[in-house]
Design a protein around this motif. Sequence first.
Motif, PDB file in Angstrom:
ATOM      1  N   LEU A  31      -2.025  -6.004  -7.354  1.00 29.92           N
ATOM      2  CA  LEU A  31      -3.386  -5.882  -7.873  1.00 29.92           C
ATOM      3  C   LEU A  31      -3.307  -5.185  -9.219  1.00 29.92           C
ATOM      4  N   PRO A  32      -4.333  -5.332 -10.048  1.00 31.66           N
ATOM      5  CA  PRO A  32      -4.308  -4.629 -11.323  1.00 31.66           C
ATOM      6  C   PRO A  32      -4.339  -3.120 -11.112  1.00 31.66           C
ATOM      7  N   THR A  33      -3.828  -2.403 -12.097  1.00 34.14           N
ATOM      8  CA  THR A  33      -3.943  -0.947 -12.043  1.00 34.14           C
ATOM      9  C   THR A  33      -5.420  -0.600 -12.112  1.00 34.14           C
ATOM     10  N   PRO A  34      -5.818   0.613 -11.705  1.00 34.76           N
ATOM     11  CA  PRO A  34      -7.229   0.990 -11.814  1.00 34.76           C
ATOM     12  C   PRO A  34      -7.768   0.825 -13.237  1.00 34.76           C
ATOM     13  N   THR A  35      -6.960   1.088 -14.245  1.00 36.84           N
ATOM     14  CA  THR A  35      -7.410   0.926 -15.621  1.00 36.84           C
ATOM     15  C   THR A  35      -7.701  -0.536 -15.924  1.00 36.84           C
ATOM     16  N   ALA A 147     -23.046  14.170   0.576  1.00 38.18           N
ATOM     17  CA  ALA A 147     -21.589  13.993   0.574  1.00 38.18           C
ATOM     18  C   ALA A 147     -21.100  13.469  -0.773  1.00 38.18           C
ATOM     19  N   MET A 148     -19.839  13.741  -1.050  1.00 31.40           N
ATOM     20  CA  MET A 148     -19.180  13.266  -2.268  1.00 31.40           C
ATOM     21  C   MET A 148     -18.196  12.157  -1.896  1.00 31.40           C
ATOM     22  N   PRO A 149     -18.128  11.092  -2.700  1.00 28.75           N
ATOM     23  CA  PRO A 149     -17.152  10.029  -2.398  1.00 28.75           C
ATOM     24  C   PRO A 149     -15.729  10.506  -2.621  1.00 28.75           C
ATOM     25  N   LEU A 150     -14.843  10.124  -1.713  1.00 25.76           N
ATOM     26  CA  LEU A 150     -13.417  10.466  -1.803  1.00 25.76           C
ATOM     27  C   LEU A 150     -12.564   9.266  -2.169  1.00 25.76           C
ATOM     28  N   SER A 151     -12.800   8.154  -1.487  1.00 27.61           N
ATOM     29  CA  SER A 151     -11.958   6.989  -1.714  1.00 27.61           C
ATOM     30  C   SER A 151     -12.700   5.724  -1.314  1.00 27.61           C
ATOM     31  N   ILE A 152     -12.176   4.632  -1.858  1.00 26.24           N
ATOM     32  CA  ILE A 152     -12.686   3.304  -1.520  1.00 26.24           C
ATOM     33  C   ILE A 152     -11.472   2.390  -1.499  1.00 26.24           C
ATOM     34  N   ASP A 153     -11.498   1.387  -0.679  1.00 22.24           N
ATOM     35  CA  ASP A 153     -10.385   0.451  -0.613  1.00 22.24           C
ATOM     36  C   ASP A 153     -10.548  -0.569  -1.735  1.00 22.24           C
ATOM     37  N   THR A 154      -9.853  -0.352  -2.844  1.00 25.03           N
ATOM     38  CA  THR A 154      -9.980  -1.242  -3.994  1.00 25.03           C
ATOM     39  C   THR A 154      -9.443  -2.638  -3.700  1.00 25.03           C
ATOM     40  N   GLY A 155      -8.522  -2.743  -2.740  1.00 23.20           N
ATOM     41  CA  GLY A 155      -8.027  -4.069  -2.359  1.00 23.20           C
ATOM     42  C   GLY A 155      -9.144  -4.932  -1.790  1.00 23.20           C
ATOM     43  N   LEU A 156      -9.973  -4.326  -0.934  1.00 15.49           N
ATOM     44  CA  LEU A 156     -11.097  -5.067  -0.362  1.00 15.49           C
ATOM     45  C   LEU A 156     -12.135  -5.410  -1.428  1.00 15.49           C
ATOM     46  N   LEU A 157     -12.379  -4.472  -2.327  1.00 18.13           N
ATOM     47  CA  LEU A 157     -13.323  -4.732  -3.416  1.00 18.13           C
ATOM     48  C   LEU A 157     -12.789  -5.842  -4.317  1.00 18.13           C
ATOM     49  N   GLN A 158     -11.500  -5.804  -4.614  1.00 13.07           N
ATOM     50  CA  GLN A 158     -10.860  -6.840  -5.436  1.00 13.07           C
ATOM     51  C   GLN A 158     -11.008  -8.206  -4.777  1.00 13.07           C
ATOM     52  N   GLU A 159     -10.760  -8.280  -3.482  1.00 12.00           N
ATOM     53  CA  GLU A 159     -10.890  -9.553  -2.765  1.00 12.00           C
ATOM     54  C   GLU A 159     -12.311 -10.080  -2.848  1.00 12.00           C
ATOM     55  N   ALA A 160     -13.296  -9.187  -2.669  1.00 13.62           N
ATOM     56  CA  ALA A 160     -14.704  -9.602  -2.747  1.00 13.62           C
ATOM     57  C   ALA A 160     -15.035 -10.116  -4.144  1.00 13.62           C
ATOM     58  N   LEU A 161     -14.549  -9.424  -5.177  1.00 13.57           N
ATOM     59  CA  LEU A 161     -14.805  -9.850  -6.555  1.00 13.57           C
ATOM     60  C   LEU A 161     -14.054 -11.134  -6.902  1.00 13.57           C
ATOM     61  N   ASP A 162     -12.918 -11.370  -6.250  1.00 14.16           N
ATOM     62  CA  ASP A 162     -12.198 -12.619  -6.464  1.00 14.16           C
ATOM     63  C   ASP A 162     -12.983 -13.804  -5.888  1.00 14.16           C
ATOM     64  N   MET A 163     -13.720 -13.562  -4.809  1.00 17.73           N
ATOM     65  CA  MET A 163     -14.517 -14.620  -4.190  1.00 17.73           C
ATOM     66  C   MET A 163     -15.832 -14.837  -4.928  1.00 17.73           C
ATOM     67  N   ASP A 164     -16.483 -13.767  -5.283  1.00 24.67           N
ATOM     68  CA  ASP A 164     -17.753 -13.798  -6.001  1.00 24.67           C
ATOM     69  C   ASP A 164     -17.682 -12.739  -7.092  1.00 24.67           C
ATOM     70  N   SER A 165     -18.123 -13.060  -8.271  1.00 25.46           N
ATOM     71  CA  SER A 165     -17.988 -12.133  -9.402  1.00 25.46           C
ATOM     72  C   SER A 165     -18.963 -10.973  -9.362  1.00 25.46           C
ATOM     73  N   VAL A 166     -19.853 -10.965  -8.376  1.00 25.92           N
ATOM     74  CA  VAL A 166     -20.811  -9.870  -8.236  1.00 25.92           C
ATOM     75  C   VAL A 166     -20.733  -9.324  -6.812  1.00 25.92           C
TER      76      VAL A 166
END
Length: 176
Positions: A31-35, A147-166
Amino acid sequence: RDPPFGNSVVDPRSATVATVHAAAHGALRPLPTPTEFFMSTLILKFGSSILRTEDDLPTAVHEVYRWLRRGHRVVAVVSALQGTTDRQFAQAKRWSDDPIAQAALVATGERQAAALLALCLHRAGIDHRLLDASALRLRTQGKATDAMPLSIDTGLLQEALDMDSVVVVPGYCGRD
């Protein structure tokens, strides 16, 4: 504890992020780096000052479309419509001081507004994916109502964005 970028592994010597996930048919690909990820993906926050009423939803759709036209993918984080959160907190406090139940009630305003935006995007013909905190494995820390956010699974977000751009996600929702 999840690493800060979900399924990412940080190499402190080189300060790079090497992320892999299983793609279709079990193949692994980087996957791409966070940057790199965040350079092509815009996160738009639609708060109650933008979404005062349902009449403001077309403005949010236009903003999403404006960035799509420019070649960006969009994560739309949606807050409740103006006044909803205050009304829901007042309603919850009339019944109990249980912070978990209060947060659950207040989060329904964010989920409703996110669903309304998703409906408007669909009506405008914009492909999108509506996800919640569980679907993205969004982890938070702190009391349920602040609460404050700690983490998110960027792999899952990447997959969703790969399927739909929004991708549309409600704000104020996470898992401890």
